[in-house]
Design a protein around this motif. Sequence first.
Motif, PDB file in Angstrom:
ATOM      1  N   TYR A 117      27.765  19.068  34.215  1.00  0.00           N
ATOM      2  CA  TYR A 117      26.336  19.327  34.050  1.00  0.00           C
ATOM      3  C   TYR A 117      26.128  20.835  34.029  1.00  0.00           C
ATOM      4  CZ  TYR A 117      21.338  19.219  34.279  1.00  0.00           C
ATOM      5  OH  TYR A 117      20.029  19.391  33.962  1.00  0.00           O
ATOM      6  N   TYR A 118      25.418  21.307  33.019  1.00  0.00           N
ATOM      7  CA  TYR A 118      25.097  22.728  32.933  1.00  0.00           C
ATOM      8  C   TYR A 118      23.687  22.947  33.464  1.00  0.00           C
ATOM      9  CZ  TYR A 118      23.914  27.308  31.157  1.00  0.00           C
ATOM     10  OH  TYR A 118      23.503  28.604  31.064  1.00  0.00           O
ATOM     11  N   CYS A 119      23.576  23.734  34.520  1.00  0.00           N
ATOM     12  CA  CYS A 119      22.282  24.041  35.123  1.00  0.00           C
ATOM     13  C   CYS A 119      21.776  25.352  34.520  1.00  0.00           C
ATOM     14  CB  CYS A 119      22.425  24.162  36.638  1.00  0.00           C
ATOM     15  SG  CYS A 119      20.869  24.500  37.477  1.00  0.00           S
ATOM     16  N   ARG A 120      20.771  25.234  33.666  1.00  0.00           N
ATOM     17  CA  ARG A 120      20.228  26.424  32.989  1.00  0.00           C
ATOM     18  C   ARG A 120      19.639  27.419  33.984  1.00  0.00           C
ATOM     19  NH1 ARG A 120      16.559  24.214  28.151  1.00  0.00           N
ATOM     20  NH2 ARG A 120      16.261  22.478  29.548  1.00  0.00           N
ATOM     21  N   LYS A 121      18.946  26.896  34.993  1.00  0.00           N
ATOM     22  CA  LYS A 121      18.287  27.781  35.973  1.00  0.00           C
ATOM     23  C   LYS A 121      19.284  28.708  36.661  1.00  0.00           C
ATOM     24  CE  LYS A 121      14.867  24.307  37.321  1.00  0.00           C
ATOM     25  NZ  LYS A 121      14.450  23.461  38.443  1.00  0.00           N
ATOM     26  N   LYS A 122      20.467  28.184  36.924  1.00  0.00           N
ATOM     27  CA  LYS A 122      21.483  28.954  37.644  1.00  0.00           C
ATOM     28  C   LYS A 122      22.582  29.483  36.728  1.00  0.00           C
ATOM     29  CE  LYS A 122      20.782  26.469  41.975  1.00  0.00           C
ATOM     30  NZ  LYS A 122      21.425  25.709  43.041  1.00  0.00           N
ATOM     31  N   THR A 124      25.037  27.932  35.426  1.00  0.00           N
ATOM     32  CA  THR A 124      26.272  27.485  36.046  1.00  0.00           C
ATOM     33  C   THR A 124      26.664  26.110  35.518  1.00  0.00           C
ATOM     34  OG1 THR A 124      25.638  28.678  38.053  1.00  0.00           O
ATOM     35  CG2 THR A 124      27.382  27.044  38.277  1.00  0.00           C
ATOM     36  N   LEU A 125      27.952  25.943  35.272  1.00  0.00           N
ATOM     37  CA  LEU A 125      28.495  24.664  34.833  1.00  0.00           C
ATOM     38  C   LEU A 125      29.132  23.979  36.039  1.00  0.00           C
ATOM     39  CD1 LEU A 125      29.210  22.733  32.464  1.00  0.00           C
ATOM     40  CD2 LEU A 125      31.351  24.019  32.250  1.00  0.00           C
ATOM     41  N   GLU A 156      22.614  12.945  38.608  1.00  0.00           N
ATOM     42  CA  GLU A 156      22.756  13.115  40.055  1.00  0.00           C
ATOM     43  C   GLU A 156      23.185  14.542  40.387  1.00  0.00           C
ATOM     44  OE1 GLU A 156      25.459  10.085  41.429  1.00  0.00           O
ATOM     45  OE2 GLU A 156      24.090   8.475  40.839  1.00  0.00           O
ATOM     46  N   MET A 157      24.042  15.125  39.537  1.00  0.00           N
ATOM     47  CA  MET A 157      24.423  16.534  39.732  1.00  0.00           C
ATOM     48  C   MET A 157      23.190  17.419  39.605  1.00  0.00           C
ATOM     49  SD  MET A 157      28.140  17.167  37.962  1.00  0.00           S
ATOM     50  CE  MET A 157      28.277  15.889  36.729  1.00  0.00           C
ATOM     51  N   CYS A 162      20.625  21.374  41.005  1.00  0.00           N
ATOM     52  CA  CYS A 162      19.716  22.207  40.226  1.00  0.00           C
ATOM     53  C   CYS A 162      18.241  21.985  40.542  1.00  0.00           C
ATOM     54  CB  CYS A 162      19.910  21.941  38.735  1.00  0.00           C
ATOM     55  SG  CYS A 162      21.575  22.261  38.176  1.00  0.00           S
ATOM     56  N   LYS A 163      17.882  20.738  40.829  1.00  0.00           N
ATOM     57  CA  LYS A 163      16.474  20.390  40.970  1.00  0.00           C
ATOM     58  C   LYS A 163      15.796  21.151  42.081  1.00  0.00           C
ATOM     59  CE  LYS A 163      13.519  16.335  41.126  1.00  0.00           C
ATOM     60  NZ  LYS A 163      13.526  14.874  41.267  1.00  0.00           N
ATOM     61  N   ASP A 164      16.412  21.137  43.258  1.00  0.00           N
ATOM     62  CA  ASP A 164      15.805  21.808  44.412  1.00  0.00           C
ATOM     63  C   ASP A 164      16.379  23.221  44.497  1.00  0.00           C
ATOM     64  OD1 ASP A 164      14.410  22.423  46.657  1.00  0.00           O
ATOM     65  OD2 ASP A 164      15.670  21.245  48.015  1.00  0.00           O
ATOM     66  N   ASP A 165      15.688  24.159  43.894  1.00  0.00           N
ATOM     67  CA  ASP A 165      16.160  25.561  43.844  1.00  0.00           C
ATOM     68  C   ASP A 165      15.754  26.341  45.082  1.00  0.00           C
ATOM     69  OD1 ASP A 165      17.864  26.686  42.079  1.00  0.00           O
ATOM     70  OD2 ASP A 165      16.339  27.519  40.769  1.00  0.00           O
ATOM     71  N   ASN A 166      15.096  25.716  46.050  1.00  0.00           N
ATOM     72  CA  ASN A 166      14.620  26.433  47.229  1.00  0.00           C
ATOM     73  C   ASN A 166      15.665  26.491  48.341  1.00  0.00           C
ATOM     74  OD1 ASN A 166      12.124  26.819  46.008  1.00  0.00           O
ATOM     75  ND2 ASN A 166      11.376  24.834  46.725  1.00  0.00           N
ATOM     76  N   LYS A 167      16.858  25.978  48.113  1.00  0.00           N
ATOM     77  CA  LYS A 167      17.906  25.963  49.147  1.00  0.00           C
ATOM     78  C   LYS A 167      18.545  27.302  49.277  1.00  0.00           C
ATOM     79  CE  LYS A 167      18.934  21.104  48.878  1.00  0.00           C
ATOM     80  NZ  LYS A 167      19.902  20.095  48.582  1.00  0.00           N
TER      81      LYS A 167
END
Length: 167
Positions: A117-122, A124-125, A156-157, A162-167
Amino acid sequence: MCGNLKNQWKYLSNIYYPNKKHLPKWLSKIVATIVAPFTHGFYRGIQILPTYPDSRLRTTLKQSFEELDNNRSIIIFPENSSDGYHDVLKQYYAGFFVLARQYYKHTGKNLKICNMYYCRKKNTLYIKKATTYLDLVSLGKTDKEIADMMKEQANEMYDKICKDDNK
């Protein structure tokens, strides 16, 4: 995108920019005219294999077998991106599993399959631990069910990473 310059321009101006990047049709034509010569050279240089959902699939399988026989890895992007790119994936095509099955029948080799899964926000792959073709076969599911299962793993990844970016 694996065809000649004219075909790449048609794809960029009629499909990619208007449908996936949501540019107006007139702007898509201008951007495609500017970008096509560069993408043409780029795509030739990175050795992308064309994929087709019709009778040309045999060509894709043949070229993929050649790469695998030469111990090269293949990255397949199975997501349906016909209406753009989505954080939460809507559909995976089962072509990756068809390739693994055909290669197993052809060579007896049990390919490893890594879901990503590629997370655009981060930027990161994320790569999930590999499974194998035979591991997936042992689940007793259809090709579509396996593709759906892999899509859900990718989602799920996204949810976890990626979904919760507040961590």
